[in-house]
Design an enzyme around this catalytic site. Structure first.
Site, short mmCIF file in Angstrom:
data_model
loop_
_atom_site.label_atom_id
_atom_site.label_comp_id
_atom_site.label_asym_id
_atom_site.label_seq_id
_atom_site.Cartn_x
_atom_site.Cartn_y
_atom_site.Cartn_z
CG ASP A 181 5.02 20.26 68.95
OD1 ASP A 181 4.77 19.48 68.01
OD2 ASP A 181 6.16 20.61 69.28
CG HIS A 192 14.38 35.02 51.56
ND1 HIS A 192 14.81 34.22 50.53
CD2 HIS A 192 15.32 34.92 52.53
CE1 HIS A 192 15.96 33.66 50.85
NE2 HIS A 192 16.29 34.07 52.06
CG ASP A 231 19.31 31.28 51.90
OD1 ASP A 231 20.25 31.75 51.22
OD2 ASP A 231 18.34 31.97 52.29
CD GLU A 239 17.39 37.70 51.47
OE1 GLU A 239 17.68 36.78 50.68
OE2 GLU A 239 18.18 38.16 52.30
CD GLU A 240 19.25 34.53 48.64
OE1 GLU A 240 20.23 35.27 48.85
OE2 GLU A 240 19.00 33.52 49.33
CG HIS A 279 23.84 31.88 48.63
ND1 HIS A 279 24.15 33.23 48.52
CD2 HIS A 279 22.67 31.84 49.30
CE1 HIS A 279 23.21 33.96 49.12
NE2 HIS A 279 22.31 33.13 49.60
N1 DTR Z 1 21.55 37.12 53.55
C1 DTR Z 1 20.83 35.91 53.87
C2 DTR Z 1 21.63 34.99 54.76
C3 DTR Z 1 22.09 35.64 55.98
C4 DTR Z 1 23.37 36.00 56.25
N2 DTR Z 1 23.43 36.55 57.50
C5 DTR Z 1 22.20 36.55 58.04
C6 DTR Z 1 21.71 36.99 59.29
C7 DTR Z 1 20.37 36.88 59.55
C8 DTR Z 1 19.52 36.32 58.59
C9 DTR Z 1 19.98 35.86 57.35
C10 DTR Z 1 21.33 35.97 57.11
C11 DTR Z 1 20.50 35.15 52.61
O1 DTR Z 1 21.44 34.72 51.94
O2 DTR Z 1 19.31 34.99 52.33
ZN ZN Z 2 20.63 33.48 50.58
ZN ZN Z 3 18.02 33.76 53.05
CA CA Z 4 7.60 20.91 67.21
#
Ligand code: DTR
Ligand code: ZN
Ligand code: ZN
Ligand code: CA
Ligand code: ZN
Length: 284
Positions: free
Chosen positions: A3, A85, A97, A131-132, A247
């Site tokens: 876990d 990311h 995020d 990543e963004e 965001h």
């Molecule tokens: N683009 C990603 C957020 C995001 C949007 N749709 C999905 C599907 C699967 C994973 C991530 C995402 C971001 O803003 O980092």
């Molecule tokens: Zn994002």
């Molecule tokens: Zn993301």
């Molecule tokens: Ca857990």
């Protein structure tokens, strides 16, 4: 699989919040908060016995960094990767995020070390930069592998937004075998799942899939709205976004759903343990 303690994952999240707060309020590519986050995670992995590598790249005139951590042992010709990311947008600390994915992957890696886990396959973990900006770090990583190194990666598991405040439980449907591992985990917990449809190509798994590597992962939703049917099966609020702080500066520690974070962290560990066995999948 062990876990994964929610408290441990949340401790990493609050570390990432503190790092953002101490560095202008974000962990964005090219900003000091990003590298500070890399250093924080790297230190924990080094202390746990991982072999870590910081890979540099340039994007938009700024230096970016990927953090790669290899768990010594296992068949290096048959690698299982899991990643998230680590960069946020510049508008806020990016707790959902993608502090959520980064923290869950970190705690799973630390659990592997704590357990002295010796899987058949070689385990590698990755925290991606930029990543963004368009999957820049993960693309850089995959593109700079040799074809031999690439073909040695039997699967990549992606975790980007796994603790949305109004969560859905979405499973990537890119690879059936990986998808099944996640769906079986949630089914055993009585948690219904849906196929992830919002994001083909929208996170770091795309960098791997584009090179023919099987991928999978989990997602709790972003700016799309939760339907009433979904609210009936998952709880939460119909007619509201899965993450209304997507965001935004309000993507803070308060923007994280603990139940989703715990369930997805445990699902992550389950997948790493299950797929880490060099099972040929058995069956006909
Ligand atoms: N683009 C990603 C957020 C995001 C949007 N749709 C999905 C599907 C699967 C994973 C991530 C995402 C971001 O803003 O980092
Ligand atoms: Zn994002
Ligand atoms: Zn993301
Ligand atoms: Ca857990
Ligand atoms: Zn931490």
């Amino acid at each position: 699989a062990p876990d994964i303690p929610l408290s441990a994952v949340k401790a990493h999240l609050s570390d990432l919040q503190s790092i953002a707060s101490a560095n202008g309020g974000n962990r964005a590519h090219g900003r000091p908060g990003y590298k500070a986050a890399v250093d924080h995670i790297k230190a924990k992995l080094d202390a746990a016995g991982y072999t870590t590598t910081v890979q540099q790249f340039t994007s938009n005139g700024s230096t970016g960094y990927n953090l790669i951590a290899d768990w010594p042992g296992g068949d290096t010709g048959n690698v299982l990767m899991a990643g998230a990311h680590l960069d946020s947008v510049s508008s806020g600390p990016g707790m959902n995020d993608n502090g959520s994915g980064s923290a869950a992957v970190l705690e799973t890696a630390l659990a592997v070390a704590r357990e002295g886990h010796q899987p058949d396959r070689h385990l590698r973990f990755g925290w991606w930069g930029a990543e963004e900006l368009g999957l820049v770090g993960s693309n850089h990583y995959v593109r700079n592998l040799t074809s031999t190194q690439r073909s040695a990666i039997g699967g990549y598991l992606n975790f980007d937004m796994i603790a949305s405040p109004n969560p859905g439980y979405f499973v990537y449907d890119d690879d059936p075998a990986i998808e099944k591992v996640f769906k079986d985990f949630f089914a055993a917990k009585g948690v219904p799942t849906e196929i992830e449809t919002e994001g083909d190509g929208r996170s770091d798994h795309a960098s791997f899939k584009n090179h023919g590597i099987p991928v999978g992962g989990l997602f709790t939703g972003a700016s799309r709205t939760k339907s009433s049917a979904q609210a009936q099966k998952w709880g939460g609020t119909a007619g509201r976004a899965f993450d209304s702080c997507y965001h935004s500066s309000c993507d803070t520690l308060a923007n994280v759903d603990d139940t989703a974070l715990d369930r997805n962290s445990d699902a992550l560990a389950h997948a790493v343990w299950t797929l880490g066995a060099a099972d040929d999948g058995g069956g006909g």
